[in-house]
Write a protein that holds these residues in place. Structure first.
Motif, PDB file in Angstrom:
ATOM      1  N   VAL B  58       0.831  -1.208   0.000  1.00  0.00           N
ATOM      2  CA  VAL B  58       0.000   0.000   0.000  1.00  0.00           C
ATOM      3  C   VAL B  58       0.865   1.258   0.000  1.00  0.00           C
ATOM      4  O   VAL B  58       0.426   2.312  -0.423  1.00  0.00           O
ATOM      5  CB  VAL B  58      -0.977  -0.017   1.193  1.00  0.00           C
ATOM      6  CG1 VAL B  58      -0.302   0.384   2.479  1.00  0.00           C
ATOM      7  CG2 VAL B  58      -2.197   0.841   0.924  1.00  0.00           C
ATOM      8  N   PHE B  59       2.104   1.145   0.458  1.00  0.00           N
ATOM      9  CA  PHE B  59       2.993   2.313   0.294  1.00  0.00           C
ATOM     10  C   PHE B  59       4.156   1.963  -0.619  1.00  0.00           C
ATOM     11  O   PHE B  59       4.537   0.803  -0.757  1.00  0.00           O
ATOM     12  CB  PHE B  59       3.462   2.897   1.625  1.00  0.00           C
ATOM     13  CG  PHE B  59       4.088   1.929   2.593  1.00  0.00           C
ATOM     14  CD1 PHE B  59       5.421   1.555   2.476  1.00  0.00           C
ATOM     15  CD2 PHE B  59       3.352   1.416   3.660  1.00  0.00           C
ATOM     16  CE1 PHE B  59       6.001   0.687   3.388  1.00  0.00           C
ATOM     17  CE2 PHE B  59       3.919   0.542   4.573  1.00  0.00           C
ATOM     18  CZ  PHE B  59       5.252   0.170   4.431  1.00  0.00           C
ATOM     19  N   GLU B  60       4.667   2.998  -1.286  1.00  0.00           N
ATOM     20  CA  GLU B  60       5.716   2.828  -2.286  1.00  0.00           C
ATOM     21  C   GLU B  60       6.855   3.782  -1.973  1.00  0.00           C
ATOM     22  O   GLU B  60       6.667   4.770  -1.266  1.00  0.00           O
ATOM     23  CB  GLU B  60       5.159   3.154  -3.686  1.00  0.00           C
ATOM     24  CG  GLU B  60       3.980   2.285  -4.074  1.00  0.00           C
ATOM     25  CD  GLU B  60       3.363   2.682  -5.410  1.00  0.00           C
ATOM     26  OE1 GLU B  60       3.856   3.628  -6.054  1.00  0.00           O
ATOM     27  OE2 GLU B  60       2.379   2.036  -5.810  1.00  0.00           O
ATOM     28  N   LEU B  61       8.026   3.482  -2.526  1.00  0.00           N
ATOM     29  CA  LEU B  61       9.152   4.401  -2.367  1.00  0.00           C
ATOM     30  C   LEU B  61       8.784   5.740  -3.000  1.00  0.00           C
ATOM     31  O   LEU B  61       8.260   5.774  -4.111  1.00  0.00           O
ATOM     32  CB  LEU B  61      10.397   3.821  -3.027  1.00  0.00           C
ATOM     33  CG  LEU B  61      10.946   2.561  -2.353  1.00  0.00           C
ATOM     34  CD1 LEU B  61      12.119   1.998  -3.146  1.00  0.00           C
ATOM     35  CD2 LEU B  61      11.359   2.853  -0.918  1.00  0.00           C
ATOM     36  N   ILE B  76      -0.786  13.435  -2.957  1.00  0.00           N
ATOM     37  CA  ILE B  76      -0.178  12.186  -2.474  1.00  0.00           C
ATOM     38  C   ILE B  76      -0.025  12.225  -0.946  1.00  0.00           C
ATOM     39  O   ILE B  76       0.384  13.235  -0.377  1.00  0.00           O
ATOM     40  CB  ILE B  76       1.199  11.978  -3.149  1.00  0.00           C
ATOM     41  CG1 ILE B  76       0.997  11.710  -4.648  1.00  0.00           C
ATOM     42  CG2 ILE B  76       1.964  10.835  -2.482  1.00  0.00           C
ATOM     43  CD1 ILE B  76       2.294  11.612  -5.433  1.00  0.00           C
ATOM     44  N   TYR B  77      -0.392  11.125  -0.304  1.00  0.00           N
ATOM     45  CA  TYR B  77      -0.170  10.984   1.134  1.00  0.00           C
ATOM     46  C   TYR B  77       1.267  10.519   1.379  1.00  0.00           C
ATOM     47  O   TYR B  77       1.649   9.437   0.920  1.00  0.00           O
ATOM     48  CB  TYR B  77      -1.079   9.882   1.712  1.00  0.00           C
ATOM     49  CG  TYR B  77      -2.470  10.309   2.092  1.00  0.00           C
ATOM     50  CD1 TYR B  77      -2.703  10.927   3.324  1.00  0.00           C
ATOM     51  CD2 TYR B  77      -3.544  10.055   1.255  1.00  0.00           C
ATOM     52  CE1 TYR B  77      -4.001  11.281   3.688  1.00  0.00           C
ATOM     53  CE2 TYR B  77      -4.836  10.414   1.617  1.00  0.00           C
ATOM     54  CZ  TYR B  77      -5.053  11.027   2.837  1.00  0.00           C
ATOM     55  OH  TYR B  77      -6.325  11.377   3.208  1.00  0.00           O
ATOM     56  N   ASP B  78       2.037  11.275   2.123  1.00  0.00           N
ATOM     57  CA  ASP B  78       3.390  10.846   2.488  1.00  0.00           C
ATOM     58  C   ASP B  78       3.381  10.179   3.855  1.00  0.00           C
ATOM     59  O   ASP B  78       2.628  10.571   4.745  1.00  0.00           O
ATOM     60  CB  ASP B  78       4.335  12.050   2.529  1.00  0.00           C
ATOM     61  CG  ASP B  78       4.575  12.629   1.139  1.00  0.00           C
ATOM     62  OD1 ASP B  78       4.535  11.848   0.172  1.00  0.00           O
ATOM     63  OD2 ASP B  78       4.786  13.853   1.034  1.00  0.00           O
ATOM     64  N   LEU B  79       4.248   9.187   4.023  1.00  0.00           N
ATOM     65  CA  LEU B  79       4.484   8.662   5.369  1.00  0.00           C
ATOM     66  C   LEU B  79       5.474   9.585   6.058  1.00  0.00           C
ATOM     67  O   LEU B  79       6.331  10.199   5.421  1.00  0.00           O
ATOM     68  CB  LEU B  79       5.054   7.236   5.313  1.00  0.00           C
ATOM     69  CG  LEU B  79       4.119   6.128   4.817  1.00  0.00           C
ATOM     70  CD1 LEU B  79       4.745   4.762   5.055  1.00  0.00           C
ATOM     71  CD2 LEU B  79       2.767   6.186   5.520  1.00  0.00           C
ATOM     72  N   ASP B  80       5.329   9.664   7.367  1.00  0.00           N
ATOM     73  CA  ASP B  80       6.225  10.491   8.167  1.00  0.00           C
ATOM     74  C   ASP B  80       7.653   9.956   8.059  1.00  0.00           C
ATOM     75  O   ASP B  80       7.856   8.762   7.838  1.00  0.00           O
ATOM     76  CB  ASP B  80       5.749  10.448   9.627  1.00  0.00           C
ATOM     77  CG  ASP B  80       6.333  11.593  10.430  1.00  0.00           C
ATOM     78  OD1 ASP B  80       6.923  12.517   9.835  1.00  0.00           O
ATOM     79  OD2 ASP B  80       6.188  11.565  11.673  1.00  0.00           O
ATOM     80  N   GLN B  82      10.346   8.554   9.702  1.00  0.00           N
ATOM     81  CA  GLN B  82      10.671   7.941  10.989  1.00  0.00           C
ATOM     82  C   GLN B  82      11.996   7.190  10.891  1.00  0.00           C
ATOM     83  O   GLN B  82      12.241   6.219  11.597  1.00  0.00           O
ATOM     84  CB  GLN B  82       9.536   6.981  11.407  1.00  0.00           C
ATOM     85  CG  GLN B  82       8.220   7.709  11.662  1.00  0.00           C
ATOM     86  CD  GLN B  82       7.041   6.760  11.817  1.00  0.00           C
ATOM     87  OE1 GLN B  82       6.567   6.172  10.840  1.00  0.00           O
ATOM     88  NE2 GLN B  82       6.555   6.581  13.041  1.00  0.00           N
ATOM     89  N   GLY B  83      12.849   7.630   9.966  1.00  0.00           N
ATOM     90  CA  GLY B  83      14.102   6.918   9.708  1.00  0.00           C
ATOM     91  C   GLY B  83      13.892   5.912   8.607  1.00  0.00           C
ATOM     92  O   GLY B  83      12.779   5.449   8.385  1.00  0.00           O
ATOM     93  N   GLU B  85      13.664   4.496   4.665  1.00  0.00           N
ATOM     94  CA  GLU B  85      13.224   4.997   3.373  1.00  0.00           C
ATOM     95  C   GLU B  85      12.069   5.990   3.492  1.00  0.00           C
ATOM     96  O   GLU B  85      11.254   5.893   4.397  1.00  0.00           O
ATOM     97  CB  GLU B  85      12.753   3.813   2.513  1.00  0.00           C
ATOM     98  CG  GLU B  85      13.793   2.742   2.299  1.00  0.00           C
ATOM     99  CD  GLU B  85      13.166   1.386   1.972  1.00  0.00           C
ATOM    100  OE1 GLU B  85      13.746   0.681   1.166  1.00  0.00           O
ATOM    101  OE2 GLU B  85      12.096   1.063   2.533  1.00  0.00           O
ATOM    102  N   ARG B  86      12.000   6.894   2.516  1.00  0.00           N
ATOM    103  CA  ARG B  86      10.851   7.794   2.431  1.00  0.00           C
ATOM    104  C   ARG B  86       9.795   7.116   1.574  1.00  0.00           C
ATOM    105  O   ARG B  86      10.079   6.700   0.462  1.00  0.00           O
ATOM    106  CB  ARG B  86      11.247   9.134   1.775  1.00  0.00           C
ATOM    107  CG  ARG B  86      12.452   9.828   2.413  1.00  0.00           C
ATOM    108  CD  ARG B  86      12.211  10.177   3.883  1.00  0.00           C
ATOM    109  NE  ARG B  86      10.976  10.932   4.102  1.00  0.00           N
ATOM    110  CZ  ARG B  86      10.916  12.262   4.110  1.00  0.00           C
ATOM    111  NH1 ARG B  86      11.995  12.978   3.898  1.00  0.00           N
ATOM    112  NH2 ARG B  86       9.770  12.875   4.332  1.00  0.00           N
ATOM    113  N   CYS B  87       8.585   7.026   2.091  1.00  0.00           N
ATOM    114  CA  CYS B  87       7.514   6.331   1.365  1.00  0.00           C
ATOM    115  C   CYS B  87       6.249   7.172   1.284  1.00  0.00           C
ATOM    116  O   CYS B  87       6.053   8.109   2.057  1.00  0.00           O
ATOM    117  CB  CYS B  87       7.186   4.993   2.044  1.00  0.00           C
ATOM    118  SG  CYS B  87       8.551   3.812   2.019  1.00  0.00           S
ATOM    119  N   LEU B  89       1.784   6.719   0.211  1.00  0.00           N
ATOM    120  CA  LEU B  89       0.710   5.772  -0.090  1.00  0.00           C
ATOM    121  C   LEU B  89       0.479   5.713  -1.604  1.00  0.00           C
ATOM    122  O   LEU B  89       0.596   6.720  -2.300  1.00  0.00           O
ATOM    123  CB  LEU B  89      -0.592   6.173   0.614  1.00  0.00           C
ATOM    124  CG  LEU B  89      -0.595   6.125   2.146  1.00  0.00           C
ATOM    125  CD1 LEU B  89      -2.011   6.344   2.673  1.00  0.00           C
ATOM    126  CD2 LEU B  89      -0.032   4.825   2.673  1.00  0.00           C
TER     127      LEU B  89
END
Lengths: 484, 484
Positions: B58-61, B76-80, B82-83, B85-87, B89
């Motif tokens: 469900v999440f991608e690089l 685009i929804y970014d994940l926070d 948290q250390g 890879e940056r991912c 949704l």
């Protein structure tokens, strides 16, 4: 239309591994077919028993998650703050906070844990839970849950034993043996290791690490090594009048008697083994607890390889208070989780040993041989005829495909070969592939003078176009019968 | 075990709306059953045609997504961070970058758009795509895609018309009419509105807003208002020698002739309407383009309400170059998206008019009436018997349930009523619920002297326990026949 799907899948696996985030994977082709087969089988059983399916958003309000997972909260994936609400990815499947519900959910959850792909630990993985929440009469929801579990594994063709215990009986045994109240959970977690280590080691842990007196440990040992048929084990415990003087043991045994009558009505009493060593790590269970262990699978009955050791493939029990965490009253609940990854591993191993429905994406491959053109319209017409009958079929998307190309693309159990002479007589040739071990190319092509020549040992049976669908269905049915 | 599932669902809807993030929703009960029915029906057709299922994380690089969506990237929804890879949704479903593949994917995608629940625009919603990628002979993958589409809607019981056009013919018509090269896309998007607004308004837009000469617009108008059977429309165009002098038109018509022969082989030529006004907004189509429009649905045939206007319920076409965005070579591809939300809306409306398989989670409700105890063991045994036969059944999880309670929980089409006298004679009573309009409680209970008394007009038929499964199956089959 076949193309090079197999090659494509191989490439795909590679390409995807390069680009999916750490700890995640793609599902494709036959793995996904098996996974979906498992999920659909489980869903069908749940629905037959009146369970309501549930699907929730993949991200949740962060406030709802906060404080729910203690130190594991560091494993929660947060969404970036892009304005609006603060959200996080679902960490596990949550039972809706309502008074009465039977619900199930099969969905992905997310944990920022260290992934270990080889051991199957991923950051995105599936959970499959079902719960019966609400105030009902004793043991009635519990026996229904057990029945559902038995039906699920029966539908998946897997044999299981249900190892079952009662939290009250276990706690009562500890009390009666003289374990101090504040050490009951410590002792319980030591006992839970009895399926992996010997009693002597468990006792050592109790005495040396947990400060339990040797004679107390010995008394515990007498009971927690008891296991067997539920009726016999109840009888053994009932005959111990000292033990039965304990109120918790007595209440638990009364529950067990009731359970036996319900298990009888449900015709599953023989699937259950009453095992006093089963303790389940988690503190929140308050009544029946159980683990489902695979026994002989059909793979083991037939194959020579040893059984894959996967531990329990489902587990659950009765708990209270958790559901109502955000409501006013704690709601008693029976909750079961299926270990879908382990189930997948077992069924995948079984599938690899014997070809089955789920081995082949497509069952029939339609090709042309001989003649000046590639008989594309005729291949299309035959494909359409098969599709209309619900049969999985393909052909090569070329006007004039080479025969070798077509045989290379052929992975299914049946092939239909069209030739101008046969078609003129209203017939086609139907060939059955002998088994998965047979080389894929059943044809050697000699390039003599630039023209492709076919060397076929088995030219297949001649079938009339009118009888084709019927005959293909018959052959597919026969293959399935051979497989099961 | 029924409990108050209906109440629970109502509560659930409420509770969930309070706690799901903005623009997301829960799926439960009958909505989820219908949704899964749609997805499983579509999947079955895809698989029958050799499509490979695909499921991606469900999440991608973030690097993979970056630059792919232009100004829509803000959605685009970014994940926070948290250390690691940056991912982000998944924003839409992506075709794997491989040489040949037939793949489908049904999955949720995520867009931080302004949600509009009433119009069905959510931030988390499903997409359903299938693609045939690879270099094949002309029109062969295209016709297979069209056949798959027809089979999907046939399997869903929906009638459709395929509005079809060819990008080359459309571009050739614009060239021949004298549209300057740099204005072809502008004119094209104006023409695409012809299914919503009149030609006069389209012409006005071309002339006033897009700077097209009036006589050029008139020449365009002659052609783009052409539509009808594919053979007839080809004939009309072929008879226009001036138009056919255009190389693009000629190439497109040659494609169309080939297509007709394939549509014939696939037996779907009558489903297709050649509509020269169909332009499809997106620039990247290079060959055949099409939209699937629902025609009469069974809801309309039977119901009095007017057809729900939803526009196209699937659309797609041939494009090239997009797949290979991150590879070395652009790969030609046929891609189709199914409008699963619109399909859901239509099938839900149909289901609301006529009770069907998907209306009832459970088909048979087992209750006890009369007698001193609640006949729980007997209710369990009957439920087990029905489950073993694959029938969806439930009972109330109480030892001694009140009759009124049981009737209130009863939502399915059949009920089995156990009584001590009937059981003693080896019989039960089987009742069919007349229709959805009938009040749920078919019983009035009078409290005379504290004891519950039953006033039933229809006491149902007496059925022997031995014949029960057979009779229930017969009744369920009869109900389904009446419904379809």
């Amino acid at each position: 239309m076949a193309g090079d799907n197999d090659t494509a899948l191989a490439q795909q696996g590679q390409a995807f591994q390069l680009k999916t985030p750490k700890g995640t994977r793609d599902w494709a082709g036959r793995d996904l077919l098996l996974r979906d087969h498992i999920f659909q089988t489980i869903s069908a059983v749940f629905q037959r028993n009146g369970e309501i399916p549930l699907d929730t958003p993949v991200f949740e309000l962060r406030d709802v998650l906060a404080g729910k997972y203690g130190e594991d909260s560091r494993l929660i994936y947060d969404l970036d703050d892009q304005g609006g609400e603060r959200c996080s990815l679902r960490y596990d499947l949550t039972v809706p906070n309502v008074k009465h519900i039977k619900r199930y959910q099969i969905a992905k959850v997310y944990r920022r844990d260290q992934p270990a792909i080889s051991r199957g630990r991923l950051r995105e993985f599936y959970q499959c839970d079902f719960d019966i929440a609400g105030v009902y009469d004793p043991m009635v929801p519990d026996v229904e849950a057990l029945r559902v579990i038995v039906e699920v594994f029966r539908a998946l063709g897997m044999e299981i034993t249900i190892k079952l215990n009662h939290r009250k009986i276990l706690d009562g045994v500890f009390e009666a043996a003289g374990v101090p109240e504040d050490k009951i959970r410590l002792v319980s977690s030591a006992v839970d290791k009895l399926d992996k280590i010997a009693w002597a080691d468990v006792k050592k842990e109790m005495v040396d690490e947990k400060g339990i007196a040797g004679e107390v440990a010995d008394r515990i040992g007498e009971y927690v090594r008891l296991s067997g048929g539920i009726r016999d084990t109840i009888k053994v415990l009932r005959s111990d009048l000292g033990l039965c003087a304990n109120a918790k043991v007595k209440a638990g045994l009364d529950d067990m008697d009731l359970l036996v009558s319900y298990l009888d009505a449900m015709d599953i009493v023989d699937t259950v083994s009453f095992d006093l060593s089963l303790a389940r790590g988690l503190d929140y269970y308050s009544g029946l607890i159980y683990e489902m262990i695979p026994t002989t699978t059909s793979a083991n009955q037939r194959g020579k390889s040893s059984q894959i050791q996967v531990g329990s493939i489902a587990a659950g029990g009765r708990y209270g208070g958790l559901v109502g965490m955000y409501g006013k009253h704690p709601i008693p609940c029976v909750g079961i989780s299926f270990g879908v990854d382990r189930i997948f591993t077992l069924l995948d191993a079984r599938r690899n040993k014997s070809p089955s429905e789920l081995t082949h994406e497509v069952h029939v491959y339609i090709m042309s041989a001989g003649g000046k053109d590639g008989l594309l319209l005729e291949r299309m017409a035959v494909a359409r005829q098969l599709w209309d009958a619900g049969i999985r079929a393909e052909y090569t998307a070329k006007v004039k495909p080479k025969l070798q190309q077509q045989f290379n693309a052929f992975t299914g159990p049946l092939s239909i070969i069209l030739g101008p002479d046969e078609l003129a007589a209203g017939q086609v040739r139907l060939k059955v592939r002998a088994g998965d071990k047979e080389p894929r190319a059943q044809v050697q092509s000699k390039n003599s003078g630039g023209k492709e020549e076919v060397v076929e040992k088995d030219r297949g049976q001649l079938v009339s176009r009118d009888d084709l669908v019927e005959e293909v269905k018959r052959q597919l049915a026969a293959l399935t019968l051979e497989q099961d």
